[in-house]
Design an enzyme around this catalytic site. Structure first.
Site, mmCIF file in Angstrom:
data_model
loop_
_atom_site.group_PDB
_atom_site.id
_atom_site.type_symbol
_atom_site.label_atom_id
_atom_site.label_comp_id
_atom_site.label_asym_id
_atom_site.label_seq_id
_atom_site.Cartn_x
_atom_site.Cartn_y
_atom_site.Cartn_z
ATOM 1 N N SER A 29 26.780 107.280 23.452
ATOM 2 C CA SER A 29 27.304 107.431 24.813
ATOM 3 C C SER A 29 26.857 106.251 25.665
ATOM 4 O O SER A 29 25.802 105.660 25.421
ATOM 5 C CB SER A 29 26.784 108.723 25.440
ATOM 6 O OG SER A 29 27.040 108.771 26.832
ATOM 7 N N TYR B 192 19.560 113.951 28.100
ATOM 8 C CA TYR B 192 20.752 113.392 27.469
ATOM 9 C C TYR B 192 20.633 111.872 27.354
ATOM 10 O O TYR B 192 20.964 111.291 26.317
ATOM 11 C CB TYR B 192 21.980 113.766 28.291
ATOM 12 C CG TYR B 192 23.299 113.496 27.614
ATOM 13 C CD1 TYR B 192 23.776 114.339 26.615
ATOM 14 C CD2 TYR B 192 24.089 112.406 27.983
ATOM 15 C CE1 TYR B 192 24.997 114.104 25.992
ATOM 16 C CE2 TYR B 192 25.308 112.162 27.366
ATOM 17 C CZ TYR B 192 25.753 113.011 26.372
ATOM 18 O OH TYR B 192 26.955 112.771 25.765
ATOM 19 N N LYS C 162 20.526 109.743 23.689
ATOM 20 C CA LYS C 162 21.523 108.735 23.328
ATOM 21 C C LYS C 162 20.876 107.370 23.103
ATOM 22 O O LYS C 162 21.285 106.622 22.211
ATOM 23 C CB LYS C 162 22.597 108.656 24.410
ATOM 24 C CG LYS C 162 23.415 109.938 24.542
ATOM 25 C CD LYS C 162 24.000 110.362 23.199
ATOM 26 C CE LYS C 162 24.823 111.636 23.296
ATOM 27 N NZ LYS C 162 25.378 112.059 21.995
ATOM 28 N N ILE D 8 35.888 111.688 28.287
ATOM 29 C CA ILE D 8 37.034 112.015 27.460
ATOM 30 C C ILE D 8 37.554 113.412 27.806
ATOM 31 O O ILE D 8 36.785 114.342 28.055
ATOM 32 C CB ILE D 8 36.661 111.950 25.960
ATOM 33 C CG1 ILE D 8 36.005 110.587 25.650
ATOM 34 C CG2 ILE D 8 37.889 112.162 25.093
ATOM 35 C CD1 ILE D 8 36.857 109.381 25.997
#
Length: 222
Positions: free
Chosen positions: A38, A51, A55, A84
């Site tokens: 990401s 998060y 990543k 997305i």
């Protein structure tokens, strides 16, 4: 929680790469794998600490694997998808919020899963046979937009520098792209507000990240 985010996001990716590598080495003949990461790996988005660190960790894991597996002709690369349009987004955001948020992106829309799939398919194909340890960013310009935003902030924070080669350098000279090269960052102090607003509306930028933060907030990862 944070522990589950780390266990699934980081250790899950690690175990997957290990298993694939062992099988590819056993079979012989090389191979290729893609780690889906990401832009959070390189952008310190506030309130998404778990998060972000997961990543960043799997990016470095993939790069290390690329070096270790190269003697076996096994390629390891990374893909950074942007925002997305998937069903998972609707667990946290309404259709109206998604529509509003997408308008803050450089391309004014969310990415489609097939666009990420095509990038992955290319990396795994023989067309990318000389590609390993690389990152393919498919994010609609989010990463470069954030980087430009940070550059403008940095330029504003710097004081004028001493005279260099007969002229005084302004802070913007440190972080700009020359207009002669069709750059987008401001040349002079007077241009900062106008150019900044034209290239990256401040309120739009912050609204975009407010929406994104709701997906991976610390409240959800505690």
């Amino acid at each position: 929680g944070i522990r589950r985010t780390v266990e699934v996001g980081m250790f899950g990716a690690l175990y997957g790469v290990q298993a694939a590598a062992q099988q590819m080495i056993k079979q012989g003949g090389g191979g290729a794998m893609v780690v889906i990461s990401s832009p959070h790996a390189v952008i310190a988005v506030p309130t998404t600490i778990a998060y972000n660190m997961v990543k960043a960790a799997i990016d470095h894991m993939a790069l290390t694997a690329a070096i270790e597996l190269a003697p076996h002709n096994i390629r390891v690369n990374i893909v950074h998808p942007g925002w997305i349009d998937t069903p998972g987004e609707r667990k946290f955001l309404s259709e109206e919020q998604l529509k509003t948020g997408s308008q803050q992106l450089p391309l004014k829309r969310l990415g489609q899963p097939v666009e990420i799939a095509k990038g992955v398919a290319y990396i795994l194909s023989d067309d990318a046979a000389y590609m390993t340890g690389s990152t393919l960013t498919i994010d609609g310009g989010v990463t470069v937009t954030v980087n430009a935003h940070h550059q403008v902030i940095l330029a504003r924070s710097l004081r004028p520098l001493p005279v260099v080669m007969g002229r005084r350098r302004e802070p913007a000279d440190v972080c700009r792209v020359d207009r002669a090269d069709q750059g987008v960052l401001p040349r002079s102090r007077q241009d900062w507000p106008r150019d900044h607003e034209h290239f990256l509306p401040g309120e739009a930028f912050h609204e975009f990240w407010r929406l994104r933060q709701r997906l991976f907030s610390l409240d959800d990862l505690s």
